[in-house]
Design a protein around this motif. Structure first.
Motif, mmCIF file in Angstrom:
data_model
loop_
_atom_site.group_PDB
_atom_site.id
_atom_site.type_symbol
_atom_site.label_atom_id
_atom_site.label_comp_id
_atom_site.label_asym_id
_atom_site.label_seq_id
_atom_site.Cartn_x
_atom_site.Cartn_y
_atom_site.Cartn_z
ATOM 1 N N CYS A 278 0.695 -1.611 -0.455
ATOM 2 C CA CYS A 278 -0.165 -0.557 0.407
ATOM 3 C C CYS A 278 1.012 1.530 0.028
ATOM 4 C CB CYS A 278 -0.569 -0.073 0.623
ATOM 5 S SG CYS A 278 -1.935 -1.520 0.907
ATOM 6 N N TYR A 279 2.192 0.792 0.774
ATOM 7 C CA TYR A 279 2.762 2.371 0.678
ATOM 8 C C TYR A 279 3.566 2.448 -0.531
ATOM 9 C CZ TYR A 279 1.161 4.104 5.320
ATOM 10 O OH TYR A 279 0.619 4.151 6.335
ATOM 11 N N GLU A 280 4.276 3.408 -1.254
ATOM 12 C CA GLU A 280 5.553 3.930 -2.064
ATOM 13 C C GLU A 280 6.439 4.418 -1.895
ATOM 14 O OE1 GLU A 280 4.237 5.914 -5.249
ATOM 15 O OE2 GLU A 280 2.794 4.781 -6.089
ATOM 16 N N ALA A 281 5.886 5.082 -0.173
ATOM 17 C CA ALA A 281 7.188 5.309 0.724
ATOM 18 C C ALA A 281 6.625 5.601 2.018
ATOM 19 C CB ALA A 281 8.210 6.594 0.337
ATOM 20 N N ILE A 282 7.523 5.557 3.099
ATOM 21 C CA ILE A 282 6.939 5.617 4.424
ATOM 22 C C ILE A 282 8.250 5.842 5.130
ATOM 23 C CG2 ILE A 282 7.181 3.020 4.380
ATOM 24 C CD1 ILE A 282 5.281 2.332 6.849
ATOM 25 N N ARG A 283 7.881 6.695 5.911
ATOM 26 C CA ARG A 283 9.020 6.695 7.795
ATOM 27 C C ARG A 283 9.624 5.763 8.243
ATOM 28 N NH1 ARG A 283 10.182 11.515 6.836
ATOM 29 N NH2 ARG A 283 8.605 13.691 5.987
ATOM 30 N N ALA B 63 16.105 12.168 1.566
ATOM 31 C CA ALA B 63 14.342 12.028 2.024
ATOM 32 C C ALA B 63 13.914 11.636 3.759
ATOM 33 C CB ALA B 63 13.328 11.633 0.982
ATOM 34 N N LYS B 64 14.796 10.442 3.541
ATOM 35 C CA LYS B 64 14.307 9.829 4.575
ATOM 36 C C LYS B 64 13.166 9.178 4.718
ATOM 37 C CE LYS B 64 17.233 12.961 8.296
ATOM 38 N NZ LYS B 64 17.897 13.651 9.358
ATOM 39 N N LEU B 65 13.193 8.180 3.741
ATOM 40 C CA LEU B 65 11.763 7.711 3.588
ATOM 41 C C LEU B 65 12.504 6.244 3.136
ATOM 42 C CD1 LEU B 65 10.044 9.791 1.770
ATOM 43 C CD2 LEU B 65 9.699 8.953 4.123
ATOM 44 N N LEU B 66 11.910 5.244 3.422
ATOM 45 C CA LEU B 66 11.313 3.731 2.962
ATOM 46 C C LEU B 66 11.114 3.056 2.095
ATOM 47 C CD1 LEU B 66 11.636 2.369 6.837
ATOM 48 C CD2 LEU B 66 13.871 1.749 5.121
ATOM 49 N N HIS B 67 10.731 2.239 1.017
ATOM 50 C CA HIS B 67 10.725 2.471 -0.484
ATOM 51 C C HIS B 67 9.822 0.747 0.211
ATOM 52 C CE1 HIS B 67 10.318 6.202 -1.964
ATOM 53 N NE2 HIS B 67 11.848 6.711 -1.552
ATOM 54 N N PRO B 68 9.248 0.544 0.215
ATOM 55 C CA PRO B 68 8.772 -1.355 0.482
ATOM 56 C C PRO B 68 8.636 -2.002 -0.266
ATOM 57 C CG PRO B 68 6.548 -0.345 1.938
ATOM 58 C CD PRO B 68 7.833 1.652 0.738
ATOM 59 N N SER B 69 9.199 -2.488 -0.610
ATOM 60 C CA SER B 69 8.907 -3.958 -1.986
ATOM 61 C C SER B 69 7.835 -4.731 -1.579
ATOM 62 C CB SER B 69 10.248 -4.780 -1.925
ATOM 63 O OG SER B 69 10.434 -5.436 -3.431
ATOM 64 N N THR C 157 14.612 -0.797 -0.118
ATOM 65 C CA THR C 157 15.121 0.344 -0.197
ATOM 66 C C THR C 157 14.639 1.457 0.678
ATOM 67 O OG1 THR C 157 13.920 1.184 -1.934
ATOM 68 C CG2 THR C 157 15.650 -0.285 -2.644
ATOM 69 N N TRP C 158 15.969 2.398 0.859
ATOM 70 C CA TRP C 158 16.316 3.281 1.843
ATOM 71 C C TRP C 158 16.881 4.381 1.131
ATOM 72 C CZ3 TRP C 158 14.956 5.755 5.349
ATOM 73 C CH2 TRP C 158 15.485 6.949 6.253
ATOM 74 N N ASP C 159 15.747 6.015 1.456
ATOM 75 C CA ASP C 159 16.615 7.166 0.495
ATOM 76 C C ASP C 159 16.998 7.864 1.767
ATOM 77 O OD1 ASP C 159 16.523 9.264 -0.528
ATOM 78 O OD2 ASP C 159 14.516 9.424 -1.799
#
Length: 221
Positions: free
Chosen positions: A146-151, A188-194, A183-185
């Motif tokens: 459900c998430y493209e990016a999440i803190r 932006a300090k964001l996680l990108h779930p797979s 993956t970790w950005d």
């Protein structure tokens, strides 16, 4: 095959067993008539005051069987079929009602607090722990799709881990998620779930998803 009589020993064995959730639900559903008749009767010389304890364990176990088979509306309906006096007075059933409200309101952090912090009978503990793992697995699947990016702190909160450590940018926390394929950005300090594939009937969740959760560790304990 005929089931053994409804008893505390039988329910304790079922709670501690590794039978599939659907089978656990089916077995307990066959005992509901017995439980209903027992709750309507005066008790017996053999069980005496133990009837309320048996009924408490049955309805609590059946409640968790509903949750393990993702039947939340049906679990809510079950609470209305519980003996009214027992539902209002028994600590375990009160815990179940508190848990139901948290699930209904999708309060993830509160769900973990209830499962870990409220007093549950020892005989019910295996089902409580089993549902905690199931809830965590199911939530991991949901946020991965459900998430493209999440803190990190938000992800930790969903999974019942330590959001404060994630908020502080703990590299060990980040590594736990990237080990799951996320993956970790850092900018932006964001996680990108797979996305995680939902297990099929021939691929129990205790395999791939459980391994993924093992990577995340037990930081919520």
């Amino acid at each position: 095959m005929e089931l053994p009589p409804l008893s505390t020993e039988q329910l304790s064995k079922l709670a501690a067993s590794n039978v599939p959730p659907s089978q656990l639900y089916e077995i307990l559903s066959q005992y509901e008539t017995d439980a209903s008749l027992m709750s309507a009767g005066p008790g017996s010389a053999e069980t005496g005051g133990g009837d309320s304890q048996l009924l408490s364990l049955f309805y609590s176990s059946f409640f968790f069987a509903h949750l393990l088979t993702k039947q939340l509306p049906e679990a809510r309906a079950l609470t209305q079929r519980m003996p009214e006096d027992l539902r209002h007075q028994d600590p375990s059933l009160q815990n179940c009602l508190t848990l139901l409200r948290a699930l209904w309101q999708t309060q993830h952090a509160q769900v973990y607090q209830i499962l870990r912090g409220l007093p549950w009978p020892e005989s019910l503990q295996p089902l409580v722990r089993r549902y905690e793992s199931f809830f965590k697995d199911d939530t991991l699947i949901a946020i991965s799709t459900c998430y493209e990016a999440i803190r990190p702190a938000t992800a930790e909160n969903y999974l019942g881990l330590d959001p404060q450590a994630a908020e502080q940018g703990d590299s060990a926390i980040i590594e736990k998620f990237t080990s799951c394929g996320w993956t970790w950005d850092p900018a932006a300090k964001l996680l990108h779930p797979s996305p995680i594939a939902v297990p099929t009937a021939n691929q129990p969740s205790s395999n791939g998803i459980r391994e993924t959760m093992a990577l995340l560790g037990n930081g919520g304990r």
